[in-house]
Design an enzyme around this catalytic site. Sequence first.
Site, PDB file in Angstrom:
ATOM      1  CG  ASP A 273      -2.200   0.902   0.909  1.00  0.00           C
ATOM      2  OD1 ASP A 273      -2.106   1.782   0.022  1.00  0.00           O
ATOM      3  OD2 ASP A 273      -3.229   0.746   1.576  1.00  0.00           O
TER       4      ASP A 273
HETATM    5  C1  NOJ Z   1      -4.081   3.925  -0.042  1.00  0.00           C
HETATM    6  C2  NOJ Z   1      -5.249   2.994   0.103  1.00  0.00           C
HETATM    7  O1  NOJ Z   1      -5.176   2.308   1.348  1.00  0.00           O
HETATM    8  C3  NOJ Z   1      -5.356   1.979  -1.030  1.00  0.00           C
HETATM    9  O2  NOJ Z   1      -6.548   1.261  -0.881  1.00  0.00           O
HETATM   10  C4  NOJ Z   1      -5.259   2.656  -2.358  1.00  0.00           C
HETATM   11  O3  NOJ Z   1      -5.378   1.716  -3.396  1.00  0.00           O
HETATM   12  C5  NOJ Z   1      -3.939   3.411  -2.445  1.00  0.00           C
HETATM   13  N1  NOJ Z   1      -3.871   4.395  -1.385  1.00  0.00           N
HETATM   14  C6  NOJ Z   1      -3.772   4.113  -3.775  1.00  0.00           C
HETATM   15  O4  NOJ Z   1      -4.710   5.089  -3.892  1.00  0.00           O
END
Ligand code: NOJ
Length: 746
Positions: A273
């Site tokens: 993430d």
């Molecule tokens: C953080 C989020 O937790 C995740 O779900 C997302 O895909 C990414 N950012 C990219 O936006």
Amino acid sequence: MSASAAAPARKPAAPAIFSPATLARTDALLRKMSLDEKLGQLNQLFQFRRSSKLDGMVRDGKLGSVLFVADPVEINRLQHLAVEGSRWGIPLLFGSDVVHGHKTIFPVPIGLAASWDRGMVERVSAIAASEARADGIAWTFAPMVDIARDPRWGRIVEGAGEDAYLNAAMATAQVRGTQGPRLGTPDRLLATVKHFAGYGASEGGRDHDAANLSQAQLHNVYLPPFRAAVKAGVGSVMSAYMDLNDVPATGNRWLLRDVLRGLWGYGGFVVSDNNAVNDLVSHGFASDKRDAAVRAFKAGVNMEMASYVNAYTHLRAAVDKGAISVPEIDAAVRPILATKIQLGLFDHPYSDPAKAREIAAQAPAHQEEARIAAERSAVLLRNEGALLPLDRSIHRRIALIGPMAHARQDILGPWVFAHDPKDTVTVAEGLRAKLGDSAALAVAAGVQLKRDAPSPFESIFKEKDAPTWDAARAAGEFDHALALANNADVVILALGEKQDMIGESASRSTLALPGEQQRLMERVVALGKPVVLLLMNGRPLDLAWANTHVPAILELWYPGAQGGAAAANLLFGDASPGGKLPFTWPRNVGQIPLYYGHNLTQDPSEQDRRYWNEPSSPLFPFGYGLSYSTFAVTDLRLSKPTLLAGESLAASVVVENTGAVTADQVVQLYIHQRHGSASRPARELKGFERVTLRPAERKTVRFTLGPEELSYWSSATHSQVNEASTFDVWVGTDAQAALSATFQQQ
Ligand code: NOJ
């Protein structure tokens, strides 16, 4: 109890993602690449707006993927740099959060899950994929399959709720819709199942807080939806942010290697993430960025997502010092390159304007699907005196009151980037279009909704609803709305939560209707008019008062761009609600966590009396939802009274529409294992089917129960077991279904 039958050592779930030709081409490419070029493929960076920041990195092969570039022109510009400017012409993988639509916005995932309609979910995922792919995006960070049993957690809106089986079914449908029958299907995307794993169990529902889960909870509840996605051939997995049992998920070797690759045989790649590798230092897990990079890499994170600087730039030094070997780097890069090849990016790296026009021409059909999806997601929670559907001959003067009445952006929910606000039908517009001149429609917001603390995503979700009335009028607006309500035959209260009150970094410590909405509702109800509460939100709200005072409650979720048209159809009976709750709806925040799949207590007769001040039962059970028709579910039959572990049996029921209108019902099957090496949940969903029936029409619905449904991970044996026991089966229309049968497994 006799000894449990040989527990099936579960076969690896994963199908082969890559064809032999892809793998051969990957290895040929890998052999030519320098170490730095290989390492470059492991980096992914954010880029929101056009800037030349990344140009040099792309030309030098220091970047494998970019996320958030939405403009197809900019995507092609960067792609030209990669394909024509870098030594091996390796295309970039452009990713984005295409969560519930790209240009056409469908209901949020919790709403789609409430449809219990696998086919519809697969179709809308395919539409979203085709629109995004036409813009040059090849990768979406969806589906999110995190089990959410604490609705204070804002991200409950992004998944399928509290249940492992429903989440698994939705995950399968979303992966199939997004990727097509195989990775590399034209006009589709690479899907990501996220956030691996346990993110929804963050303590207190506080986003990103630690999760502490037993092995049994992980294997029986939190991991199965991921396993289902892997089984459906998902091509990427995103690691979660939080600590799982004291080891951050992004540095968690047990999760990323032992379970994902070892137990399930997953062959795709893992992306972290955003900034989660750097964050291993903040967790107090890694000593510095270099340590973080090495530990995430060793744990099994192939690609690092980062906003500014990749911790993975430290991997080169780690290789030079011998901490990481070149074969280990090759193993990490291989599935990334193979994915790019399998997706067809080497052959068609650019977005094609002709294709984009072709997809754009399908917009009307896509909007039609969005309306159907919004109708199929809606859940009718209450309908005293059959107030709904409204009757045009009686309800001639309609007051639409509430802050969601005019919502053009808030009706969409979070994760909306490429949508044109002009394509949204608000509830006010939907009603106006439906009623024409046949009824008088008066609309007022009444109260204003505002998140007190700014959302960290303010700059990303830049579209905001313009206030429908200004501060100067605020004092009079409340009374204005009441005056309109007082003058109507029926009042529709459009209430809920704004787009930024739910989602990532949007947890709440209360389930109360935000702002002055409760007061508005109570004042409107006091007028003595028939009232319909139309909800737009992504988590259960405190409806204890509404459920005794408001005759009709219709849950729309964030229904998407055609939400207003769907609302009008549902309110006037041109569509009958058939959705069902994907979570248990608590009476109030103090009951949380409240879910139907809990274990039995020492005195199950006390089940509903475990608080002295109020019932511990929910306001509405899991799987609940009313209809404009009525149904009978009868004649539960099992194909045999006993079976051997490893065998399957069939269960069937007859469902009949006993009412006066064509409508849908979701027939649900639950089981309980009465005794075994560990206590089992009071009930577990193990099958469902949504059927449409005309008045008096009957249908036989069949389910299969076999080792997949009857086995579980036992805390006593630390393994998957399929035990001899007595099993109860219930089939009905929610988790409190009464029609039952039993069978023995030997
Ligand atoms: C953080 C989020 O937790 C995740 O779900 C997302 O895909 C990414 N950012 C990219 O936006």
